[in-house]
Design a protein around this motif. Structure first.
Motif, PDB file in Angstrom:
ATOM      1  N   SER A  53      91.581  60.411  38.525  1.00 59.62           N
ATOM      2  CA  SER A  53      91.541  60.565  39.963  1.00 59.62           C
ATOM      3  C   SER A  53      91.140  61.990  40.321  1.00 59.62           C
ATOM      4  CB  SER A  53      92.917  60.229  40.564  1.00 59.62           C
ATOM      5  OG  SER A  53      92.852  60.154  41.972  1.00 59.62           O
ATOM      6  N   GLY A  54      90.938  62.218  41.633  1.00 60.34           N
ATOM      7  CA  GLY A  54      90.552  63.539  42.113  1.00 60.34           C
ATOM      8  C   GLY A  54      89.147  63.554  42.681  1.00 60.34           C
ATOM      9  N   TYR A  55      88.802  64.665  43.312  1.00 59.36           N
ATOM     10  CA  TYR A  55      87.504  64.802  43.971  1.00 59.36           C
ATOM     11  C   TYR A  55      86.355  64.690  42.981  1.00 59.36           C
ATOM     12  CZ  TYR A  55      83.865  66.968  46.905  1.00 59.36           C
ATOM     13  OH  TYR A  55      82.720  67.238  47.612  1.00 59.36           O
ATOM     14  N   ASP A  56      86.477  65.330  41.805  1.00 65.95           N
ATOM     15  CA  ASP A  56      85.398  65.269  40.814  1.00 65.95           C
ATOM     16  C   ASP A  56      85.183  63.842  40.319  1.00 65.95           C
ATOM     17  OD1 ASP A  56      84.940  67.958  41.057  1.00 65.95           O
ATOM     18  OD2 ASP A  56      85.932  68.517  39.182  1.00 65.95           O
ATOM     19  N   ALA A  57      86.277  63.126  40.072  1.00 66.24           N
ATOM     20  CA  ALA A  57      86.163  61.730  39.622  1.00 66.24           C
ATOM     21  C   ALA A  57      85.549  60.860  40.719  1.00 66.24           C
ATOM     22  CB  ALA A  57      87.536  61.192  39.217  1.00 66.24           C
ATOM     23  N   ALA A  58      85.901  61.135  41.972  1.00 68.38           N
ATOM     24  CA  ALA A  58      85.337  60.371  43.088  1.00 68.38           C
ATOM     25  C   ALA A  58      83.827  60.602  43.194  1.00 68.38           C
ATOM     26  CB  ALA A  58      86.028  60.761  44.388  1.00 68.38           C
ATOM     27  N   LEU A  59      83.406  61.862  43.020  1.00 65.89           N
ATOM     28  CA  LEU A  59      81.973  62.168  43.042  1.00 65.89           C
ATOM     29  C   LEU A  59      81.265  61.453  41.894  1.00 65.89           C
ATOM     30  CD1 LEU A  59      79.456  63.664  43.977  1.00 65.89           C
ATOM     31  CD2 LEU A  59      80.231  65.659  42.662  1.00 65.89           C
ATOM     32  N   ALA A  60      81.878  61.429  40.721  1.00 66.85           N
ATOM     33  CA  ALA A  60      81.280  60.745  39.570  1.00 66.85           C
ATOM     34  C   ALA A  60      81.058  59.266  39.864  1.00 66.85           C
ATOM     35  CB  ALA A  60      82.174  60.910  38.346  1.00 66.85           C
ATOM     36  N   ARG A  61      82.007  58.643  40.533  1.00 63.16           N
ATOM     37  CA  ARG A  61      81.853  57.217  40.872  1.00 63.16           C
ATOM     38  C   ARG A  61      80.718  57.007  41.867  1.00 63.16           C
ATOM     39  NH1 ARG A  61      87.716  57.647  40.452  1.00 63.16           N
ATOM     40  NH2 ARG A  61      88.421  56.388  38.658  1.00 63.16           N
ATOM     41  N   LEU A  62      80.554  57.939  42.817  1.00 59.71           N
ATOM     42  CA  LEU A  62      79.439  57.847  43.754  1.00 59.71           C
ATOM     43  C   LEU A  62      78.099  57.954  43.022  1.00 59.71           C
ATOM     44  CD1 LEU A  62      80.629  60.062  46.761  1.00 59.71           C
ATOM     45  CD2 LEU A  62      80.539  57.561  46.645  1.00 59.71           C
ATOM     46  N   ILE A  63      78.043  58.833  42.022  1.00 62.96           N
ATOM     47  CA  ILE A  63      76.814  59.000  41.246  1.00 62.96           C
ATOM     48  C   ILE A  63      76.519  57.733  40.442  1.00 62.96           C
ATOM     49  CG2 ILE A  63      75.766  60.288  39.340  1.00 62.96           C
ATOM     50  CD1 ILE A  63      77.301  62.766  40.411  1.00 62.96           C
ATOM     51  N   ALA A  64      77.557  57.145  39.863  1.00 65.86           N
ATOM     52  CA  ALA A  64      77.366  55.894  39.120  1.00 65.86           C
ATOM     53  C   ALA A  64      76.830  54.800  40.044  1.00 65.86           C
ATOM     54  CB  ALA A  64      78.680  55.456  38.481  1.00 65.86           C
ATOM     55  N   ARG A  65      77.374  54.746  41.247  1.00 64.73           N
ATOM     56  CA  ARG A  65      76.903  53.745  42.209  1.00 64.73           C
ATOM     57  C   ARG A  65      75.451  54.015  42.620  1.00 64.73           C
ATOM     58  NH1 ARG A  65      80.154  53.287  47.720  1.00 64.73           N
ATOM     59  NH2 ARG A  65      78.885  55.118  48.228  1.00 64.73           N
ATOM     60  N   GLY A  66      75.112  55.304  42.801  1.00 68.34           N
ATOM     61  CA  GLY A  66      73.759  55.653  43.198  1.00 68.34           C
ATOM     62  C   GLY A  66      72.732  55.369  42.120  1.00 68.34           C
ATOM     63  N   ILE A  67      73.098  55.566  40.857  1.00 69.41           N
ATOM     64  CA  ILE A  67      72.157  55.385  39.751  1.00 69.41           C
ATOM     65  C   ILE A  67      72.138  53.954  39.226  1.00 69.41           C
ATOM     66  CG2 ILE A  67      71.689  56.042  37.349  1.00 69.41           C
ATOM     67  CD1 ILE A  67      72.663  58.835  38.002  1.00 69.41           C
TER      68      ILE A  67
ATOM     69  N   GLY B  20      74.112  51.255  40.675  1.00 71.72           N
ATOM     70  CA  GLY B  20      74.426  50.212  41.640  1.00 71.72           C
ATOM     71  C   GLY B  20      75.881  49.814  41.718  1.00 71.72           C
ATOM     72  N   SER B  21      76.741  50.449  40.890  1.00 68.04           N
ATOM     73  CA  SER B  21      78.161  50.106  40.910  1.00 68.04           C
ATOM     74  C   SER B  21      78.995  51.293  40.443  1.00 68.04           C
ATOM     75  CB  SER B  21      78.441  48.904  40.003  1.00 68.04           C
ATOM     76  OG  SER B  21      79.839  48.703  39.853  1.00 68.04           O
ATOM     77  N   ASP B  22      80.090  51.569  41.161  1.00 66.64           N
ATOM     78  CA  ASP B  22      80.976  52.655  40.731  1.00 66.64           C
ATOM     79  C   ASP B  22      81.895  52.225  39.593  1.00 66.64           C
ATOM     80  OD1 ASP B  22      82.774  51.012  42.034  1.00 66.64           O
ATOM     81  OD2 ASP B  22      83.216  52.422  43.654  1.00 66.64           O
ATOM     82  N   LYS B  23      81.752  50.976  39.153  1.00 65.85           N
ATOM     83  CA  LYS B  23      82.535  50.480  38.011  1.00 65.85           C
ATOM     84  C   LYS B  23      81.832  50.784  36.683  1.00 65.85           C
ATOM     85  CE  LYS B  23      85.411  48.513  40.910  1.00 65.85           C
ATOM     86  NZ  LYS B  23      86.741  49.118  41.173  1.00 65.85           N
ATOM     87  N   LYS B  24      80.539  51.070  36.758  1.00 67.82           N
ATOM     88  CA  LYS B  24      79.765  51.290  35.535  1.00 67.82           C
ATOM     89  C   LYS B  24      79.873  52.744  35.100  1.00 67.82           C
ATOM     90  CE  LYS B  24      76.495  47.538  36.462  1.00 67.82           C
ATOM     91  NZ  LYS B  24      75.077  47.156  36.624  1.00 67.82           N
ATOM     92  N   ILE B  25      81.085  53.144  34.789  1.00 68.73           N
ATOM     93  CA  ILE B  25      81.345  54.535  34.446  1.00 68.73           C
ATOM     94  C   ILE B  25      82.440  54.618  33.389  1.00 68.73           C
ATOM     95  CG2 ILE B  25      83.088  54.852  36.259  1.00 68.73           C
ATOM     96  CD1 ILE B  25      81.852  57.686  36.673  1.00 68.73           C
ATOM     97  N   LYS B  26      82.295  55.591  32.526  1.00 68.75           N
ATOM     98  CA  LYS B  26      83.320  55.907  31.539  1.00 68.75           C
ATOM     99  C   LYS B  26      83.672  57.382  31.690  1.00 68.75           C
ATOM    100  CE  LYS B  26      84.198  56.347  26.565  1.00 68.75           C
ATOM    101  NZ  LYS B  26      83.613  56.190  25.193  1.00 68.75           N
TER     102      LYS B  26
END
Length: 265
Positions: free
Chosen positions: A61-75, A77-83
């Motif tokens: 969790s946290g701001y950095d993790a939230a930004l990472a999920r936005l990047i995953a969604r942008g690249i 198409g889903s903020d779930k496609k992240i490790k």
């Protein structure tokens, strides 16, 4: 400390260069590799509330993790496609160059030295160096640390700030902010010097410590990548996400949800 990290990184880079043509071709374009894998791998901190930490359920969790999920969604198409891969200030660059992660989003300040070995996105936040002391401490400013013991975290920019502004301070380094905080509470030093946002997270959880009001620098945070042509498309893609989410106000909303303000602007 920086020279040691740089030497280790150079060894990793040299080793990677000798891994054969197959691996070299696989590293041709980092963005293509991420899209082909259909998963983004991001290094984040877990000891820097409210930027990077585990929540009560053990999730990143946290701001950095939230930004990472936005990047995953942008690249992808889903903020779930992240490790997520946990990193510290002292090992984050090594994990990037060893290939453990695609990028680092971990309160990483952009500095001229770091730009020699890393590529960076546009800044997504600006912090400032500050001082954390125990409640009742006679330390009121950074200069009061002359002749005192100050804590820094290895791999951060705090050591340079301290040696420049307070040359007679004794510096004690720790690998994580959790260890640094425990050392301060145990009386092993007089203060911690670090980014205000990280220190604020400690102060919010413990009224026995005080974050002094003055800020001593501007520290632009950015996403960090391996330096080289293979990262260029990925940097552009991430910058596009940061630009869109800044203009639509989403990043500001996320910051506010974590109680974060751009105090150094």
């Amino acid at each position: 400390m920086y020279k040691k990290i740089l030497s280790l990184l150079m060894l990793v880079i040299i080793a990677c260069c000798g891994c054969g043509k197959k691996q070299e071709e696989a590293l041709t374009n980092d963005l293509d590799n991420i899209i082909s894998r259909d998963k983004l791998v991001v290094g984040v901190k877990t000891d820097t509330y409210p930027f990077g930490y585990y929540d009560e359920k053990g999730h990143f969790s946290g701001y950095d993790a939230a930004l990472a999920r936005l990047i995953a969604r942008g690249i992808l198409g889903s903020d779930k496609k992240i490790k997520f891969v946990p990193v510290t200030a002292s090992d984050r660059m090594m994990k990037l160059y060893s290939g453990d992660v695609d990028m680092i989003i971990a309160t990483m300040s952009v500095t001229p030295k770091r730009q020699e070995i890393l590529d960076f996105s546009n800044s997504y936040y600006t912090a400032g160096q500050a001082v954390l002391v125990k409640k009742g401490s006679p330390i009121k400013t950074l200069r009061d640390l002359n002749g005192k013991i100050a804590i820094i975290v290895f791999g951060s920019t705090s050591e340079k700030s301290l040696r420049t502004a307070v040359p007679n301070a004794s510096i004690r380094g720790y690998r994580t902010y959790t260890d640094a905080y425990k050392a301060l509470k145990a009386g092993k030093a007089d203060a911690i010097v670090s980014d205000d946002t990280i220190l604020l997270g400690l102060a919010l959880k413990d009224d026995g410590v005080v974050l002094l009001p003055k800020r001593y620098s501007k520290e632009p945070y950015a996403v960090a990548f391996r330096k080289g042509p293979e990262s260029k498309d990925l940097v552009r893609a991430v910058n596009n996400v940061i630009d869109i989410e800044t203009r639509n106000g989403h990043l500001k909303q996320i910051r506010e949800s974590y109680g974060i303000k751009n105090s150094a602007r």
